[in-house]
Scaffold this active site. Structure first.
Site, PDB file in Angstrom:
ATOM      1  N   THR A  55      25.056   7.193 -64.699  1.00 47.43           N
ATOM      2  CA  THR A  55      24.631   7.353 -66.084  1.00 47.43           C
ATOM      3  C   THR A  55      23.109   7.441 -66.168  1.00 47.43           C
ATOM      4  O   THR A  55      22.557   8.309 -66.828  1.00 47.43           O
ATOM      5  CB  THR A  55      25.151   6.201 -66.965  1.00 47.43           C
ATOM      6  N   LYS A  82      10.095 -12.953 -66.121  1.00 47.71           N
ATOM      7  CA  LYS A  82       9.177 -14.024 -66.541  1.00 47.71           C
ATOM      8  C   LYS A  82       9.594 -14.582 -67.889  1.00 47.71           C
ATOM      9  O   LYS A  82       8.856 -15.349 -68.505  1.00 47.71           O
ATOM     10  CB  LYS A  82       7.747 -13.484 -66.659  1.00 47.71           C
TER      11      LYS A  82
END
Lengths: 316, 181
Positions: A55, A82
């Site tokens: 995809t 993070k």
């Protein structure tokens, strides 16, 4: 259209328009140099929070063939690790001048949520077990090509496998029925959604019962974690009941069409090699994926993009 | 057309037979200019130019019966420079099933106006190969060019207003003008 998030939102007219436009794109893909300048200056960002090969590559190829800029966001090497929130990520990338996000996410509804945070167009490349509209359009295009008729009245589509967790099944059932097909689903009761009674499908628990009368056979991928969840007794047990074995393949009509959205689990739902199966259209699905996604990108970014913006400015 | 607010007038600029004569003359001119038709290919621009390219191919065959001129069609919507400014729907499908490398390509269209379609066509042709040269044949040149493009073969030079509509068919050329009342 501004976004492509679900087949329902697209509607029958929109679906037909995209299929039509995809035949045009398919011609471009047959040219010696398959590239047109149509989307020069537009930026398409692929934002995949879930793994994908075909995809994502299909969208990126489509964008490049229309001369759009592409940015690829890879979750594992991004600030998501993070702890950056989805909203901050979207707002940051929007500031870099994205015109379109191609989004895949494990949670249903994410494409609608994102649309509130950006002016860019959103294309849903799969949200949870909810929708995968471009796959459904690709599959309609592939069936059209295979049976050489624009509508599917009188065509028996059989979808086999994990209906419950499949966004492909949801989008495809909607799209196939929009074009007139009769859809039958084949699955063990544990892999059917509880609301299946409200879907426009016939439910059958025996694959052998319907194989000979099937015009379009759509095999879904079985995710192995379904076994750990206790939804199927074992992969081999599932394979013998719901897999496409050589014996079943021989009972298919010679004019039948066999499709699979990939990636395939050989030996689970696919026991035959597609290259040994004359009815297989699995390679065409991949090839058509590029043409259809070009049609979608063009529609979202060019057809009436600025007119839409104008409308919004006027009504604001 | 909103007939109630704006009155419009139609005038027949060329009759059906005039259009056929123009096509015949252009066919002769193409053969003359290129010293025969052996290296010539025709490419009709979708959609208005394709029937004219078909007719030209027939006439050229009548003039030079020892060969058939390859005849294709080209849709330029993906190469236009006004994508996003106005809605563009890919119209028809291009069909160039022959090699244009080294050929003399004659682009064929019904009306030459701003020249932007021809510019898009020149760009689109690059994706199919590198012709020896490209020539342009049109039934009507209505003026108002916005680009440095000129036709090589013209059926009729037809002065028009910018708001006019020019329709070319095998039954003639009709110019529709809005009349301020």
């Amino acid at each position: 259209m501004k976004h492509l998030r679900s087949i329902g939102e697209l509607g029958r007219d929109g679906l037909e328009q995209l299929l039509e436009s995809a035949t045009h794109m398919a011609e471009i893909n047959r040219r010696p140099i398959p590239k047109v300048p149509a989307l020069r200056g537009k930026t398409v960002v692929s934002l995949f929070y879930e793994d994908s090969t075909r995809t994502r590559l299909s969208f990126e190829t489509a964008a490049k063939r229309l001369s759009a800029e592409t940015m690829t966001f890879s979750v594992s090497t991004s600030s998501v690790s993070k702890g950056e929130s989805l909203r901050d990520t979207i707002e940051t990338i929007s500031q870099m001048g994205a015109h379109c996000f191609v989004v895949r996410h494990k949670s249903s509804g994410v494409p609608w949520q994102i649309a509130q945070w950006t002016n860019a167009s959103i294309i849903n490349a799969g949200d949870g077990a909810h929708q995968h509209p471009t796959q459904a359009i690709v599959d309609c295009f592939t069936v059209r090509q295979a049976i050489d008729q624009p509508f599917f009245n009188g065509v028996n589509v059989t979808i086999v496998g994990d209906i419950k967790h499949s966004r492909v099944a949801r989008s495809n059932i909607e799209a196939f029925t929009m074009l007139g097909a009769r859809v039958t689903v084949v699955a063990p009761p544990t892999l059917l959604p509880s609301q299946i009674g409200h879907w426009p499908v016939t439910v059958v628990h025996s694959f052998d019962e319907v194989i000979a009368s099937t015009d379009v056979l759509y095999m879904l991928r079985l995710q192995s974690e379904r076994m750990d969840q206790g939804l199927i007794p074992s992969l081999s047990e599932y394979g013998s009941q719901f897999g496409l074995t050589m014996e079943r393949a021989q009972r298919l009509q010679s004019s039948a069409v066999v499709m699979h959205p990939g990636p395939m689990n050989r030996g689970v739902e696919m026991h035959v090699d597609p290259s040994d199966l004359p009815q297989s259209r699995i390679h065409q699905q991949v090839e058509n994926g590029i043409s259809v996604r070009m049609a979608v990108l063009f529609d979202v970014l060019a057809r009436d993009g600025e007119l839409q913006q104008l409308h919004e400015e006027v009504s604001a | 057309m909103n007939q109630e607010q704006k009155r419009s007038s139609n005038r027949m600029a060329l009759s059906g037979p005039d259009v056929q004569r123009a096509i015949s003359r252009i066919a002769h001119e193409i053969v003359e200019r290129n010293h025969g038709a052996h290296n010539v290919v025709l490419v009709g621009l979708q959609r208005g130019g394709t029937w004219i390219a078909d007719a030209l191919a027939e006439r050229i065959y009548a003039i030079e019966p020892e060969l058939t001129v390859p005849n294709g069609s080209l849709d330029v919507s993906m190469h236009r420079d006004d994508i996003g400014i106005r809605p563009i729907v890919p119209g028809a499908i291009s069909d160039i099933s022959f090699d244009i490398n080294g050929a003399i390509v004659v682009l064929v269209d019904d009306v030459l106006y701003t020249g932007r379609t021809v510019r898009a066509a020149l760009e689109a042709l690059n994706n199919f190969g590198r012709p020896q040269s490209v020539q342009l044949a049109v039934i009507v040149d209505r003026g108002h060019r916005e680009l440095p493009i000129r036709p090589d073969f013209v059926g009729k030079n037809l002065p028009t207003q910018m708001g006019d509509e020019v329709v070319v068919s095998d039954s003639g050329v009709v110019v529709t003008s809005e009349v301020s009342s």
